[in-house]
Design a protein around this motif. Structure first.
Motif, mmCIF file in Angstrom:
data_model
loop_
_atom_site.group_PDB
_atom_site.id
_atom_site.type_symbol
_atom_site.label_atom_id
_atom_site.label_comp_id
_atom_site.label_asym_id
_atom_site.label_seq_id
_atom_site.Cartn_x
_atom_site.Cartn_y
_atom_site.Cartn_z
ATOM 1 N N TYR A 70 28.915 -14.791 66.282
ATOM 2 C CA TYR A 70 29.958 -15.256 67.220
ATOM 3 C C TYR A 70 30.307 -16.750 67.405
ATOM 4 N N ALA A 71 31.195 -16.880 68.011
ATOM 5 C CA ALA A 71 31.885 -18.344 67.961
ATOM 6 C C ALA A 71 31.512 -19.077 69.538
ATOM 7 N N TYR A 72 30.557 -18.553 70.100
ATOM 8 C CA TYR A 72 30.127 -19.451 71.296
ATOM 9 C C TYR A 72 29.784 -20.906 71.223
ATOM 10 N N GLN A 73 29.420 -21.322 70.123
ATOM 11 C CA GLN A 73 29.527 -22.796 69.733
ATOM 12 C C GLN A 73 30.703 -23.570 69.802
ATOM 13 N N LEU A 74 31.855 -22.642 69.662
ATOM 14 C CA LEU A 74 33.049 -23.226 69.703
ATOM 15 C C LEU A 74 33.906 -23.212 70.965
ATOM 16 N N GLY A 75 33.334 -22.707 72.016
ATOM 17 C CA GLY A 75 33.765 -22.336 73.165
ATOM 18 C C GLY A 75 33.680 -21.053 73.721
ATOM 19 N N ALA A 76 34.470 -20.516 74.710
ATOM 20 C CA ALA A 76 34.341 -19.015 75.095
ATOM 21 C C ALA A 76 34.757 -17.882 74.047
ATOM 22 N N VAL A 77 34.209 -16.976 74.178
ATOM 23 C CA VAL A 77 34.351 -15.903 73.470
ATOM 24 C C VAL A 77 34.791 -14.494 74.304
ATOM 25 N N LEU A 78 35.838 -14.072 73.920
ATOM 26 C CA LEU A 78 36.337 -12.739 74.715
ATOM 27 C C LEU A 78 35.552 -11.720 74.366
ATOM 28 N N PHE A 79 34.447 -11.375 75.085
ATOM 29 C CA PHE A 79 33.637 -10.409 74.643
ATOM 30 C C PHE A 79 33.604 -9.344 75.875
ATOM 31 N N LYS A 80 33.987 -8.101 75.508
ATOM 32 C CA LYS A 80 33.903 -6.942 76.565
ATOM 33 C C LYS A 80 33.297 -5.872 75.866
ATOM 34 N N PRO A 81 31.867 -5.869 76.155
ATOM 35 C CA PRO A 81 30.770 -4.928 75.574
ATOM 36 C C PRO A 81 31.096 -3.460 76.227
ATOM 37 N N THR A 82 30.844 -2.671 75.383
ATOM 38 C CA THR A 82 30.863 -1.052 75.675
ATOM 39 C C THR A 82 30.424 -0.487 77.078
ATOM 40 N N LEU A 83 29.282 -0.940 77.371
ATOM 41 C CA LEU A 83 28.647 -0.487 78.451
ATOM 42 C C LEU A 83 28.268 -1.200 79.755
ATOM 43 N N THR A 84 29.503 -2.013 79.980
ATOM 44 C CA THR A 84 29.233 -3.069 81.118
ATOM 45 C C THR A 84 30.256 -2.472 82.606
ATOM 46 N N THR A 85 29.918 -2.941 83.426
ATOM 47 C CA THR A 85 30.537 -2.572 84.764
ATOM 48 C C THR A 85 31.130 -4.055 85.461
ATOM 49 N N SER A 86 32.057 -3.730 86.242
ATOM 50 C CA SER A 86 32.327 -4.765 87.132
ATOM 51 C C SER A 86 31.188 -5.064 88.189
ATOM 52 N N PRO A 87 31.104 -6.506 88.551
ATOM 53 C CA PRO A 87 31.750 -7.539 88.219
ATOM 54 C C PRO A 87 31.470 -8.321 87.156
ATOM 55 N N GLN A 88 30.539 -7.578 86.259
ATOM 56 C CA GLN A 88 30.180 -8.543 84.994
ATOM 57 C C GLN A 88 30.667 -7.655 83.545
ATOM 58 N N THR A 89 31.895 -7.204 83.753
ATOM 59 C CA THR A 89 32.177 -6.555 82.548
ATOM 60 C C THR A 89 32.510 -7.523 81.246
ATOM 61 N N ARG A 95 27.529 -17.196 76.171
ATOM 62 C CA ARG A 95 26.535 -16.825 75.322
ATOM 63 C C ARG A 95 25.634 -15.921 76.102
ATOM 64 N N ASP A 96 25.032 -16.525 77.252
ATOM 65 C CA ASP A 96 23.924 -15.943 78.064
ATOM 66 C C ASP A 96 24.203 -14.397 78.343
ATOM 67 N N GLY A 97 25.458 -14.250 78.625
ATOM 68 C CA GLY A 97 25.934 -12.813 79.155
ATOM 69 C C GLY A 97 25.966 -11.818 77.775
ATOM 70 N N ALA A 98 26.178 -12.426 76.754
ATOM 71 C CA ALA A 98 26.076 -11.473 75.307
ATOM 72 C C ALA A 98 24.551 -11.318 75.352
ATOM 73 N N LEU A 99 23.936 -12.347 75.138
ATOM 74 C CA LEU A 99 22.211 -12.176 75.159
ATOM 75 C C LEU A 99 21.808 -10.847 75.901
ATOM 76 N N ALA A 100 22.167 -11.351 77.297
ATOM 77 C CA ALA A 100 21.663 -10.225 78.279
ATOM 78 C C ALA A 100 22.275 -8.742 77.984
ATOM 79 N N TYR A 101 23.413 -8.568 77.667
ATOM 80 C CA TYR A 101 24.050 -7.406 77.115
ATOM 81 C C TYR A 101 23.141 -6.722 75.838
ATOM 82 N N PHE A 102 22.542 -7.437 74.784
ATOM 83 C CA PHE A 102 22.119 -6.912 73.886
ATOM 84 C C PHE A 102 20.490 -6.636 74.051
ATOM 85 N N VAL A 103 19.984 -7.525 74.600
ATOM 86 C CA VAL A 103 18.562 -7.554 74.915
ATOM 87 C C VAL A 103 18.156 -7.151 76.397
ATOM 88 N N GLY A 104 18.797 -7.403 77.617
ATOM 89 C CA GLY A 104 18.257 -7.221 78.854
ATOM 90 C C GLY A 104 17.450 -8.487 79.196
#
Length: 139
Positions: free
Chosen positions: A27-46, A51-60
């Motif tokens: 991923y390009a988080y080191q370049l700035g924001a990444v537009l990441f909408k994971p499969t199994l997320t819900t509002s308000p954290q869709t 990067r920390d949000g992507a990491l949480a999605y993958f490993v909790g």
């Protein structure tokens, strides 16, 4: 699959360390924001633009994302990508299609996926858009 294996052998710290390497490589988080909408997320954290949000999605394991149980820890035994289309325009490429995940019981989950990649300063492709969702089932 490797992240789940790391979790099985070394626990959450090992899974997290490997997931960090995967995220930082793909991923390009080191370049700035990444537009990441994971499969199994819900509002308000869709959406996971940091990067920390992507990491949480993958490993909790992140209390800031209490609904994340770790998509990469679900024991997937197979992952197949079936692109419908690939578009390349200069240093930008996009793909559209499905990813099929097989669970330990042999059940296949199909996910609709769109990825957009850009080349970084070293010429490596990095994901800047990752949208995935379960297919619309109709009524």
């Amino acid at each position: 699959m490797e992240i789940n294996t790391a979790n099985s052998s070394g626990g959450q710290p090992a899974a997290r360390a490997l997931a960090e390497k995967v995220i930082d490589s793909a991923y390009a988080y080191q370049l700035g924001a990444v537009l990441f909408k994971p499969t199994l997320t819900t509002s308000p954290q869709t959406f996971r633009t940091a990067r920390d949000g992507a990491l949480a999605y993958f490993v909790g394991g992140n209390p800031a994302f209490p609904n994340d149980t770790g998509f990469a820890l679900k024991g997937w035994t197979k992952c197949e990508i079936a692109n419908t289309a690939v578009l390349i325009h200069g240093d930008v490429a996009s793909t559209l299609g499905n990813v099929l995940f097989t669970d330990p019981d042999g059940k296949v989950t199909t996910v609709d996926k769109t990825w957009t990649f850009v080349k970084d300063g070293a010429g490596k492709l990095r994901i800047v858009v990752h949208h995935s969702s379960l297919p619309y089932a109709g009524r």
